[in-house]
Design a protein around this motif. Structure first.
Motif, mmCIF file in Angstrom:
data_model
loop_
_atom_site.group_PDB
_atom_site.id
_atom_site.type_symbol
_atom_site.label_atom_id
_atom_site.label_comp_id
_atom_site.label_asym_id
_atom_site.label_seq_id
_atom_site.Cartn_x
_atom_site.Cartn_y
_atom_site.Cartn_z
ATOM 1 N N ASP A 3 -90.144 -5.131 -10.397
ATOM 2 C CA ASP A 3 -91.044 -5.070 -9.241
ATOM 3 C C ASP A 3 -90.402 -4.390 -8.041
ATOM 4 N N SER A 4 -89.262 -3.738 -8.240
ATOM 5 C CA SER A 4 -88.523 -3.202 -7.100
ATOM 6 C C SER A 4 -89.232 -2.034 -6.419
ATOM 7 N N LYS A 5 -90.111 -1.314 -7.131
ATOM 8 C CA LYS A 5 -90.803 -0.178 -6.506
ATOM 9 C C LYS A 5 -91.661 -0.634 -5.333
ATOM 10 N N TYR A 6 -92.327 -1.778 -5.498
ATOM 11 C CA TYR A 6 -93.163 -2.313 -4.417
ATOM 12 C C TYR A 6 -92.305 -2.629 -3.195
ATOM 13 N N VAL A 7 -91.180 -3.303 -3.442
ATOM 14 C CA VAL A 7 -90.292 -3.675 -2.344
ATOM 15 C C VAL A 7 -89.662 -2.428 -1.739
ATOM 16 N N HIS A 8 -89.229 -1.501 -2.581
ATOM 17 C CA HIS A 8 -88.566 -0.281 -2.111
ATOM 18 C C HIS A 8 -89.429 0.475 -1.114
ATOM 19 N N LYS A 9 -90.693 0.635 -1.444
ATOM 20 C CA LYS A 9 -91.587 1.416 -0.579
ATOM 21 C C LYS A 9 -91.653 0.814 0.820
ATOM 22 N N ARG A 10 -91.840 -0.495 0.881
ATOM 23 C CA ARG A 10 -91.949 -1.156 2.170
ATOM 24 C C ARG A 10 -90.612 -1.210 2.892
ATOM 25 N N TYR A 11 -89.558 -1.409 2.126
ATOM 26 C CA TYR A 11 -88.219 -1.451 2.716
ATOM 27 C C TYR A 11 -87.848 -0.094 3.313
ATOM 28 N N LEU A 12 -88.170 0.971 2.606
ATOM 29 C CA LEU A 12 -87.841 2.303 3.100
ATOM 30 C C LEU A 12 -88.597 2.592 4.400
ATOM 31 N N MET A 13 -89.866 2.210 4.465
ATOM 32 C CA MET A 13 -90.630 2.409 5.706
ATOM 33 C C MET A 13 -90.024 1.583 6.847
ATOM 34 N N HIS A 14 -89.580 0.379 6.516
ATOM 35 C CA HIS A 14 -88.933 -0.466 7.527
ATOM 36 C C HIS A 14 -87.667 0.197 8.052
#
Length: 538
Positions: A201-212
């Motif tokens: 499930d890291s793609k979901y987290v990655h996207k939001r983390y990168l924007m953060h």
């Protein structure tokens, strides 16, 4: 109409930035404390009599309370026992700190009162902006060769700044708990664990983390393009470190976290990272041997030092300087921090009030100093004596149970009884309080206080290297609502903070207390004999 990937990313960043500026993320600075009620130990009104206890006992026992007590906006979980008690303890500590900030009665009260007040003074944080970070950011900007990473990490650590990707600690030697050993382990990840970087499930987290990350860099002054570059570089290094980090299962296996190395052998693991330079910055003690919790992680760091561009390392360290100190930065950073962590990861509706945050931070810095008054007000000698008697009764009952187990051999029973009899019971508060004369505090410099506390705590830990283990030393503050068994020390910790209603009541029938705090303590005692605890003797 099709939208380009970069355009979609930009829209996501801007939309999230707008959300970060909503009032809900900033009202916590002004929210006044409200005294929580003292929860009764036995509350029949919590019962849902419409539920079938044979089909769903939890709903039967707690259903009405759950219906009448929705999760507060600043919480991610809410239970009648631990949640309400911790809220009560935090409130009482906050009131104590507020009094110390306004009318200190001693030099020690003034010191921790000033620490608390500096944290609460968000107007001063706004005024200072990133000025307090400038020395660390200049050190990072001056990095012009990856070979200098060791010097930079040591330099940052020496000043109390975030200094990934290692964690230095001092702990009882797992093979001889009478002595301390220096331990170096993996660190340097912002997300909770390696699965958030490389899991399904890291793609979901990655996207939001990168924007953060992009938004944080932009708030710090980057252009959009520059922020994207820095975020991608920092995330790449974190992902590489995550792949080399131990899994949750391996992290909890003491045998997989114990590798004693000489200093020379540690250097052989990572020849491109100068550990000699690093350690000279953080301690004057000679480093002869240490526990290397994850040797493969050291090899990965060595590979990154040799291969990652120096610009990527600068972005990585700059990111950690910003992200790990968000509570001490201006409102825009704090709001963005909550938008990501609260809104995206934990689904928390609003930040914890500033007074709660500052109370918890001050408690971690001045635990023993603050606890002395709290214990005097909330934990009478009779409660300590009663709790000691309860623990003794529970240990006796466990010993009786061991002796009657039909499936356990006689030799194993004797070993288990010997271990049970040797458990170190630490109840209420430590026998000796720490002193804090060496910690300097400035009422107008929260980030400076944060850094000085980091150095103070690190120096205190490192001072124990080579000395006998103090079996009574606590690593938990007494007002904490928790009970913990530590396998490597064969010790049971029951802080005064949990010896309170609803778990314990000095005037209640003993059966009620055994059904409250007794259940929790009994559960923890069994950890001494489970799959982890059984790997350690008495």
């Amino acid at each position: 109409m099709m939208i380009g990937v970069r355009t979609a990313f930009l829209l996501g960043v801007l939309a999230s930035t707008a959300l970060a500026q909503t009032p809900a993320a900033s009202q916590s600075d002004r929210e006044a404390p409200i005294a929580p009620p003292i929860v009764r130990n036995l509350d029949l009104s919590a019962i849902d009599k419409t539920a079938d206890p044979c089909g769903d006992f939890y709903q039967y026992a707690c259903g009405t309370w759950i219906k009448d007590n929705p999760v507060p906006g600043d919480q991610v979980r809410w239970v009648r026992s631990f949640s309400l008690l911790q809220e009560r303890n935090l409130y009482e500590l906050g009131q104590q700190l507020d009094r110390a900030a306004k009318k200190p009665r001693s030099p020690l009260e003034k010191k921790y009162g000033d620490f608390f007040q500096a944290c609460m003074n968000v107007a001063e944080l706004e005024k200072q902006g990133l000025e307090s970070l400038e020395p660390a950011l200049k050190r990072v900007s001056a990095l012009n060769d990856s070979k200098g990473v060791a010097t930079l990490i040591g330099d940052l650590a020496a000043a109390g700044n975030p200094a990934p990707p290692f964690r230095l600690d001092v702990e009882p030697d797992q093979k001889d708990s009478s002595k301390y050993v220096l331990s170096i382990s993996e660190s340097g990840l912002t997300l909770p664990g390696r699965r958030d970087y490389i899991g399904n499930d890291s793609k979901y987290v990655h996207k939001r983390y990168l924007m953060h990350m992009v938004r944080m860099f932009m708030i710090a002054g980057d252009t959009m393009e520059r922020a994207e570059t820095e975020a991608a570089a920092a995330l790449a290094i974190e992902t590489a470190l995550a792949k080399a980090s131990a899994s949750r299962a391996d992290s909890s296996d003491p045998e997989k976290r114990y590798h004693i190395y000489t200093f020379a052998d540690l250097q052989k693991l990572a020849p491109d990272f100068d550990f000699g330079v690093y350690f000279k910055h953080v301690t004057a003690l000679p480093i002869e041997t240490l526990n290397v919790a994850n040797p493969d992680f050291m090899k990965t760091v060595n590979g990154l030092v040799a291969s990652a561009p120096v610009e990527a390392w600068r972005s990585y360290f700059r990111w950690h300087i910003l992200s790990e100190q968000g509570a001490a930065l201006p409102k825009a950073f704090r709001d963005e921090d909550f938008t990501f962590w609260g809104g995206n990861l934990t689904r928390q509706e609003k930040p914890a009030p500033r007074w709660k945050q500052c109370t918890a931070i001050t408690d971690q810095a001045f635990g023993d100093a603050i606890a002395q008054e709290w214990v005097e007000q909330n934990f009478p000698p009779a409660a300590k004596a009663s709790m000691e008697g309860m623990v003794a009764a529970l240990e006796k009952a466990l010993a009786d149970e061991i002796r009657t187990l039909p499936w356990m051999s006689e030799d194993t029973k004797k070993t288990a009884e010997k271990k049970l009899a040797a458990i170190r019971n630490r109840i209420g508060y430590p026998q000796r309080w720490r002193e804090y004369s060496g910690l300097r505090v400035d009422a107008n410099d929260f980030l400076g206080n944060w850094h000085r506390n980091a150095v103070f705590q690190r120096d205190y830990r490192l001072s124990k290297v080579g000395k006998p283990v103090d079996a009574d030393e606590w690593d938990t503050t007494p007002p904490t609502a928790d009970v913990r068994y530590t396998a490597s020390m064969n010790s049971l910790l029951v802080p005064a903070g949990v010896i309170q209603p609803p778990f314990f009541d000095g005037v209640a029938d003993p059966g009620v207390n055994f059904g409250g705090i007794g259940v929790v303590v009994g559960h923890e005692l069994t950890h001494g004999f489970d799959d982890l605890g059984s790997k350690f003797d008495e």
